[in-house]
Design a protein around this motif. Sequence first.
Motif, PDB file in Angstrom:
ATOM      1  N   ARG A 158      -1.416   0.122  -4.100  1.00  0.00           N
ATOM      2  CA  ARG A 158      -2.676   0.493  -3.441  1.00  0.00           C
ATOM      3  C   ARG A 158      -3.801   0.786  -4.414  1.00  0.00           C
ATOM      4  O   ARG A 158      -4.957   0.555  -4.098  1.00  0.00           O
ATOM      5  N   GLN A 159      -3.505   1.297  -5.624  1.00  0.00           N
ATOM      6  CA  GLN A 159      -4.579   1.539  -6.593  1.00  0.00           C
ATOM      7  C   GLN A 159      -5.272   0.235  -6.979  1.00  0.00           C
ATOM      8  O   GLN A 159      -6.462   0.226  -7.244  1.00  0.00           O
TER       9      GLN A 159
ATOM     10  N   THR B 245       0.822  -1.210   0.000  1.00  0.00           N
ATOM     11  CA  THR B 245       0.000   0.000   0.000  1.00  0.00           C
ATOM     12  C   THR B 245       0.854   1.258   0.000  1.00  0.00           C
ATOM     13  O   THR B 245       0.342   2.349  -0.220  1.00  0.00           O
TER      14      THR B 245
ATOM     15  N   ARG C 190       2.013   3.352  -5.044  1.00  0.00           N
ATOM     16  CA  ARG C 190       0.779   3.774  -5.712  1.00  0.00           C
ATOM     17  C   ARG C 190       0.391   2.794  -6.814  1.00  0.00           C
ATOM     18  O   ARG C 190      -0.741   2.353  -6.909  1.00  0.00           O
ATOM     19  N   SER C 191       1.363   2.443  -7.660  1.00  0.00           N
ATOM     20  CA  SER C 191       1.059   1.592  -8.804  1.00  0.00           C
ATOM     21  C   SER C 191       1.582   0.179  -8.606  1.00  0.00           C
ATOM     22  O   SER C 191       2.387  -0.086  -7.719  1.00  0.00           O
TER      23      SER C 191
ATOM     24  N   ARG D 188      -7.301  -0.940  -3.497  1.00  0.00           N
ATOM     25  CA  ARG D 188      -8.169   0.032  -2.837  1.00  0.00           C
ATOM     26  C   ARG D 188      -9.648  -0.309  -3.070  1.00  0.00           C
ATOM     27  O   ARG D 188     -10.073  -0.578  -4.180  1.00  0.00           O
TER      28      ARG D 188
ATOM     29  N   VAL E 297      -6.345  -4.170 -13.904  1.00  0.00           N
ATOM     30  CA  VAL E 297      -5.370  -3.382 -13.166  1.00  0.00           C
ATOM     31  C   VAL E 297      -4.319  -2.840 -14.139  1.00  0.00           C
ATOM     32  O   VAL E 297      -3.972  -3.504 -15.115  1.00  0.00           O
TER      33      VAL E 297
END
Length: 152
Positions: free
Chosen positions: A129-130, A35, A38-39, A133, A111
């Motif tokens: 995390r994207q 997490t 970001r990617s 989430r 994704v």
Amino acid sequence: MTASSSQVILPIIGWREWVSFPELGIPQVKAKIDTGARSSALHAFEIERFQQNGKSMLRFKIHPIQKDETTIVTVIAELLEVRQVRDSGGHTELRPVILTEVALSNYSWKVEVTLTDRSSMGFRMLLGRQAVRQRFVIDVGQSYIQNSAPEN
């Protein structure tokens, strides 16, 4: 405190899980759920860009099994974009990005995944995390909650 009837209960995953990429022909790869990132990033090498039917495509190879450089999967995927990404050491790198389906146990979703050389990293796949989430709750004290390690 009472839970409302409209509250969604998310499945729990561990800090590492086995995932697959059905569209890429990758049956399993150990992923770190991160997490802090970001990617998402997938280990790839010999990345080649080419045109097919007017689309920018990528051909690349991966070693899906950690510490095994003899097993190689060659993948062809459409290039979504090239993005500047900052790694954990603070260095920026231009990385190709693909959009593909990832599967974790009984769950699958699309994704965005950046491709980079992760051969020196502990995991071939980083699920950022994207990607997780509003899909999962991460129990950082557990591993392989959704699926146990495959038998080799």
